[in-house]
Design a protein around this motif. Structure first.
Motif, short mmCIF file in Angstrom:
data_model
loop_
_atom_site.label_atom_id
_atom_site.label_comp_id
_atom_site.label_asym_id
_atom_site.label_seq_id
_atom_site.Cartn_x
_atom_site.Cartn_y
_atom_site.Cartn_z
N THR A 232 3.95 11.94 -9.03
CA THR A 232 4.86 10.86 -8.62
C THR A 232 4.22 9.49 -8.69
OG1 THR A 232 4.23 11.04 -6.28
CG2 THR A 232 6.00 12.47 -7.05
N LEU A 233 3.03 9.41 -9.26
CA LEU A 233 2.28 8.15 -9.25
C LEU A 233 3.04 7.03 -9.96
CD1 LEU A 233 -0.36 6.77 -8.40
CD2 LEU A 233 -1.38 7.54 -10.53
N ASP A 234 3.58 7.30 -11.13
CA ASP A 234 4.30 6.27 -11.87
C ASP A 234 5.53 5.78 -11.12
OD1 ASP A 234 2.45 6.35 -13.90
OD2 ASP A 234 3.59 7.77 -15.13
N ASN A 235 6.28 6.72 -10.52
CA ASN A 235 7.47 6.33 -9.76
C ASN A 235 7.12 5.49 -8.55
OD1 ASN A 235 9.16 7.71 -11.53
ND2 ASN A 235 9.06 9.61 -10.37
N LEU B 221 0.86 -1.19 0.00
CA LEU B 221 0.00 0.00 0.00
C LEU B 221 0.89 1.23 0.00
CD1 LEU B 221 -2.78 1.49 0.42
CD2 LEU B 221 -2.36 1.25 2.88
N ALA B 222 0.51 2.21 -0.81
CA ALA B 222 1.23 3.49 -0.84
C ALA B 222 0.25 4.63 -0.65
CB ALA B 222 1.98 3.65 -2.17
N ASN B 223 0.55 5.54 0.26
CA ASN B 223 -0.24 6.74 0.49
C ASN B 223 0.49 7.91 -0.15
OD1 ASN B 223 -2.17 5.36 2.18
ND2 ASN B 223 -0.63 5.38 3.79
N ILE B 224 -0.12 8.48 -1.18
CA ILE B 224 0.54 9.51 -1.97
C ILE B 224 -0.15 10.86 -1.76
CG2 ILE B 224 1.31 10.17 -4.27
CD1 ILE B 224 0.99 7.25 -5.09
N LYS B 225 0.61 11.84 -1.32
CA LYS B 225 0.08 13.19 -1.14
C LYS B 225 -0.06 13.85 -2.49
CE LYS B 225 0.91 17.55 1.29
NZ LYS B 225 1.84 18.28 2.21
N ALA B 226 -1.22 14.41 -2.76
CA ALA B 226 -1.47 15.06 -4.04
C ALA B 226 -0.65 16.35 -4.15
CB ALA B 226 -2.95 15.36 -4.20
N ASP B 227 -0.17 16.63 -5.36
CA ASP B 227 0.56 17.88 -5.58
C ASP B 227 -0.19 18.84 -6.50
OD1 ASP B 227 0.96 16.66 -8.06
OD2 ASP B 227 2.92 15.90 -7.48
N PRO C 117 -6.38 13.83 3.31
CA PRO C 117 -6.80 12.89 2.27
C PRO C 117 -5.70 12.70 1.24
CG PRO C 117 -8.59 14.40 2.78
CD PRO C 117 -7.38 14.91 3.52
N VAL C 118 -5.45 11.45 0.89
CA VAL C 118 -4.37 11.12 -0.03
C VAL C 118 -4.86 10.17 -1.11
CG1 VAL C 118 -2.54 11.42 1.68
CG2 VAL C 118 -3.66 9.19 1.44
N ILE C 119 -4.06 10.05 -2.15
CA ILE C 119 -4.29 9.04 -3.17
C ILE C 119 -3.69 7.74 -2.66
CG2 ILE C 119 -3.86 8.36 -5.56
CD1 ILE C 119 -3.45 11.37 -6.16
N GLN C 120 -4.47 6.68 -2.62
CA GLN C 120 -3.98 5.40 -2.12
C GLN C 120 -3.87 4.40 -3.25
OE1 GLN C 120 -6.85 5.01 1.40
NE2 GLN C 120 -4.86 4.69 2.40
N VAL C 121 -2.69 3.80 -3.34
CA VAL C 121 -2.41 2.82 -4.40
C VAL C 121 -2.10 1.48 -3.75
CG1 VAL C 121 -0.97 2.24 -6.37
CG2 VAL C 121 -1.49 4.63 -5.87
N MET C 122 -2.75 0.43 -4.22
CA MET C 122 -2.49 -0.92 -3.74
C MET C 122 -1.93 -1.75 -4.88
SD MET C 122 -5.91 -1.59 -1.46
CE MET C 122 -6.97 -0.79 -2.67
N TYR C 123 -1.01 -2.62 -4.53
CA TYR C 123 -0.43 -3.52 -5.53
C TYR C 123 -0.27 -4.90 -4.91
CZ TYR C 123 2.97 -5.70 -8.67
OH TYR C 123 3.60 -6.55 -9.53
N GLU C 124 -0.61 -5.91 -5.69
CA GLU C 124 -0.44 -7.28 -5.23
C GLU C 124 0.07 -8.15 -6.37
OE1 GLU C 124 -2.80 -10.91 -2.93
OE2 GLU C 124 -3.96 -9.23 -3.78
N VAL C 125 0.99 -9.02 -6.03
CA VAL C 125 1.49 -10.00 -6.99
C VAL C 125 1.37 -11.38 -6.35
CG1 VAL C 125 3.87 -9.63 -6.21
CG2 VAL C 125 3.43 -10.75 -8.41
N LYS C 126 0.88 -12.35 -7.11
CA LYS C 126 0.73 -13.72 -6.63
C LYS C 126 1.49 -14.65 -7.55
CE LYS C 126 -3.62 -13.69 -4.04
NZ LYS C 126 -5.00 -14.19 -3.99
N LEU C 127 2.21 -15.55 -6.93
CA LEU C 127 2.98 -16.56 -7.66
C LEU C 127 2.51 -17.94 -7.23
CD1 LEU C 127 5.42 -17.18 -9.56
CD2 LEU C 127 6.80 -17.33 -7.47
#
Length: 316
Positions: free
Chosen positions: A174-177, A55-61, A274-284
Motif C-alpha cells: 500500500t506504499l504507493d497509495n 507522517l504515515a505509519n504503515i503496517k507491513a504486509d 514496528p512499522v514502515i514510516q513515510v514522511m512527506y513535506e511540501v514547501k511553497l
C-alpha cells in the motif's frame, strides 16, 4: 512564473569516587534523540514560506528474513554434503507452512588454513600455512506474510543448527497509495494555510511569483532500533589501591519510531508494532515583491512627430 525546485571520570590523588551511574533509559537525566525528521530545503530569496508536513505509519504486509549458514569440513565433498543435508531438511519443513517462499543464496566457498611447525636442527622453527579444510557459507531468504511466523521459522531452522538471523526486511503493497494520500492531504493543508495568510494580510497571492519543492523520506524498522545498558551501580568511596571488578553490562535494544510531533497530519497515528514510516513535506515560497505580468498587461507607447513619447491606453 512558477518554478519547480526540488563518566566524566574524576581522578583524585588518594581515592577514587564512583558516583551512581545509570544505564537504563528511564534513569538517564538527559535523553537526546537524533533529528530524523524530514526537512525539505527552502528556496532562496524567500518572502513568505508556507509548508505542509505529514507522517504515515504503515503496517507491513510481507517480510523477508535472512538466515546465515556456515559449514566447515575436511574436503569439498564433506562440506557440500553436510550443508545440503541441513538446508534440504530445513526447506522441507518450511514448505509445509502456508504462504512461505524461500531462496538459497550462495555467499562464499573458501579453503581454511592452519599453521604447521617445521623443525630445523640449526635454525629457528618455521611456521607454514597448510590447508586444513573448507568453509562454505550460504544464506536462506524466507518470505512470509504474518509477523508471528518468525518464531516458527526460528524453531525449524534451529533444529538444523541455523541460528544466525541476519536481518528482517519489511514491505508494504500500500506504499504507493499512502504516498498519493499524503500528497492530497498536504495540498489541502497548504491551501488552507495560504487562505489564512491572505485573510491575515488582507491581500491575494493569485498573481505573485511562487516556487515549490517537496520530498518523501521512508524509514524502515531496521533503521530505527537503538540500544542502552540497563543497570544501576552503587555509589562507593574506595581507596586508590582497591581492586575493583566491573561486571559486564548487557545492552538492550528497543524500537524507537519517529515521534508524532511537528506534523500537520498523521496517518495511522497509533503504533503497536514496528512499522514502515513515510514522511512527506511540501514547501511553497510566495514572493510578493515580484508580481507576475499577464500576457494581456502590455504597455503601448507612441512617438509624436515632435519626438515626444506618450503612453497609449488600449482597451480591449
Amino acid at each position: 512564473m512558477k518554478k519547480i525546485a526540488l563518566f566524566t571520570c574524576t581522578l583524585l590523588l588518594n581515592q577514587i569516587s564512583f558516583g551512581q551511574a545509570s544505564g537504563n533509559i528511564n534513569y538517564q537525566n538527559q535523553i537526546s534523540f537524533s533529528e530524523n525528521n524530514i526537512n525539505v530545503g527552502t528556496p532562496s530569496n524567500l518572502d513568505i514560506v508556507v509548508s505542509a508536513k505529514g507522517l504515515a505509519n504503515i503496517k507491513a504486509d510481507s517480510f523477508v528474513a535472512i538466515f546465515s549458514i556456515t559449514q566447515v569440513g575436511k574436503s569439498t565433498e564433506e562440506v557440500n554434503d553436510l550443508m545440503e543435508k541441513r538446508i534440504t531438511q530445513a526447506l522441507t519443513e518450511l514448505k509445509l507452512k502456508k504462504g512461505i517462499e524461500t531462496f538459497v543464496d550462495m555467499i562464499s566457498f573458501v579453503p581454511v588454513y592452519e599453521f604447521e611447525v617445521e623443525k630445523k636442527t640449526f635454525s629457528k622453527k618455521s611456521y607454514n600455512e597448510i590447508p586444513k579444510g573448507f568453509e562454505l557459507k550460504k544464506n536462506i531468504h524466507i518470505k512470509y506474510t504474518d509477523a508471528n511466523q518468525l518464531n516458527e521459522l526460528i524453531t525449524i531452522l534451529s533444529n538444523q543448527e541455523i541460528y544466525d538471523l541476519v536481518r528482517v526486511d519489511y514491505f508494504s503493497s500500500t506504499l504507493d497509495n499512502i504516498k498519493k494520500e499524503m500528497i492530497d492531504k498536504s495540498r489541502v493543508t497548504l491551501q488552507e494555510k495560504i487562505k489564512n495568510y491572505e485573510t491575515i494580510l488582507g491581500t491575494s497571492f493569485a498573481n505573485t511569483e511562487k516556487r515549490i519543492t517537496d520530498g518523501f523520506r521512508v524509514m524502515l524498522p531496521a533503521e530505527m532500533y537503538k540500544s542502552y545498558e540497563s543497570f544501576n551501580s552503587s555509589s562507593l568511596n574506595l581507596k586508590k589501591s582497591a581492586n575493583i571488578n566491573i561486571a559486564d553490562k548487557s545492552p538492550t535494544l528497543y524500537y524507537q519510531p519517529i515521534i508524532n510531533k511537528e506534523f500537520d497530519f498523521v496517518i495511522n497515528s497509533t503504533i503497536l508494532e514496528p512499522v514502515i514510516q513515510v514522511m512527506y513535506e511540501v514547501k511553497l515560497v510566495i514572493n510578493r515583491e515580484k508580481k507576475q505580468i499577464s500576457p494581456n498587461d502590455k504597455e503601448y507607447i507612441i512617438i509624436t512627430p515632435n519626438g515626444d513619447m506618450k503612453n497609449l491606453n488600449i482597451t480591449k
